[in-house]
Write an enzyme that holds these catalytic residues in place. Structure first.
Site: not given
Length: 372
Positions: A159-161, A359
């Site tokens: 994901g975004c992290n 995050m």
């Protein structure tokens, strides 16, 4: 018999924080490049194209602090409107967009670094908007004719992290291979990860994400490289919020669907200090010593929560909010779009410290300490 000696200790930042990493060679940023998909739309245009009339959903889009996003929207139906693409078509879309944007970002990155494809020795690709086997790294190596001996790795589904997880991996590889060029490449086709069901849950997701790819070249053992050096990483997973951000199968929609808990901005903000304190522990640095903050453009509320909890100013996150405004949330590569803007701004000075922060699902917070 003992003698008591009065002592006053002053903790100053170490002259060479590279000792903290335990690495004999320090990885430096050598170049950065970005790319997006072909078409951009304002939030109002997306609402009109998708024929969204619900005032609550329209409000989510129009109050997102996003002006435009680069998107590859569903095809038009014969009777007007847009067709909701089946999962198979979305996987095809992801493959096409991720490879195309990834190739362009990689080439721009190498140009920025003064390098060519023949200089590349390790390629680490990051994506969460689709699943590919062989991985994205293999497809890009074939597409661009990169030396098949180039080592590679793929980080999928974090994901975004995940961009900082990839940088951690490639920084370690770089330190073990001084003088050789490695690249972190994040390529996210967020247009291939949506669901249209008219609910507020999907509206939040559909209002937020955009297509984009970002690449960062790194190298160790070359003091001539002017980019910042990577000093330290810190990671934290909020296990109590494991399900607060997730991308899983939606049986009702017959596709993968992203879920964001409304409380996630506050959860991330409340734990940001824990990670920042761990990152700076043992360095002699305080948060006030950090001159540059490059935070993932996760959304207006997430950014606001991080700003409040870390005591940052709006100026500190100007690139973060600017990327959100101009592109939306680009998932794993967002922080590199911000780094590119900082590099173009030309305000960093030798000795300046910076913190990278991402995050994502887990719920996870990643940070890295860098120094120019």
């Amino acid at each position: 018999m003992g003698v008591d000696v009065s002592m006053t200790t002053s903790i100053e930042p170490a002259e060479d924080l590279s000792v903290l990493s335990g690495l004999t060679e320090i990885t430096r940023f050598a170049g950065v490049g970005t790319a997006v998909s072909a078409s951009s739309y304002s939030q109002s245009e997306v609402l009109d194209i998708l024929d969204v009339e619900d005032p609550k959903i329209r409000s989510v889009f129009l109050n997102s602090a996003i002006d435009r996003r680069f998107l590859t929207l569903p095809p038009e139906s014969p009777g007007g409107g847009r067709v909701s693409e089946p999962q198979g078509d979305l996987l095809d879309k992801h493959k096409e967009l991720a490879v195309d944007m990834g190739c362009r970002a990689l080439e721009a990155c190498l140009k920025s670094a003064g390098a060519t494809l023949s200089d590349l020795r390790h390629l680490c690709c990051v994506t969460s908007t689709g699943f590919l086997t062989p991985g994205l790294s293999a497809l890009i190596i074939r597409e661009l004719g990169i030396d098949p001996h180039c080592s590679r790795s793929d980080i999928v589904g974090m994901g975004c992290n995940a961009g900082l997880n990839a940088l951690n991996v490639v920084a370690g590889w770089s330190a073990a291979h001084p003088g050789e060029l490695g690249v972190v490449l994040c390529s996210e086709a967020c247009s291939a990860a949506y669901a249209l069901d008219g609910t507020m849950r999907t509206a939040v997701v559909n209002s937020l994400f955009g297509d984009g790819s970002a690449a960062l070249a790194v190298i160790s053992g070359d003091g001539r490289v002017p980019g910042p050096r990577v000093l330290k990483f810190a990671s934290y997973i909020i296990t109590d919020a494991l399900d607060a951000m997730r991308y899983d199968w939606d049986r009702d929609q017959d596709r993968f669907s992203f879920f964001l808990d409304p409380q996630i901005p506050y959860v991330v903000g409340a734990h940001a200090e824990i990670v920042a304190d761990r990152l700076l522990s043992g360095t002699g640095l305080r948060r006030s010593d950090i001159g540059h903050w490059l935070v993932h453009s996760g959304g207006k509320k997430v950014i606001d929560s991080v700003v409040v909890n870390l005591g940052l100013s709006r100026h500190d996150v100007r690139h973060t909010t600017g990327v959100l405004r101009d592109y939306g949330n680009l998932s794993s590569g967002s922080f590199l779009f911000s780094y590119e803007r900082l590099a173009e701004e030309g305000v960093t000075r030798p000795g300046d410290y910076g913190v990278l922060m991402t995050m994502g699902p887990g719920s996870t917070i990643e940070m890295a300490l860098i120094q120019w």
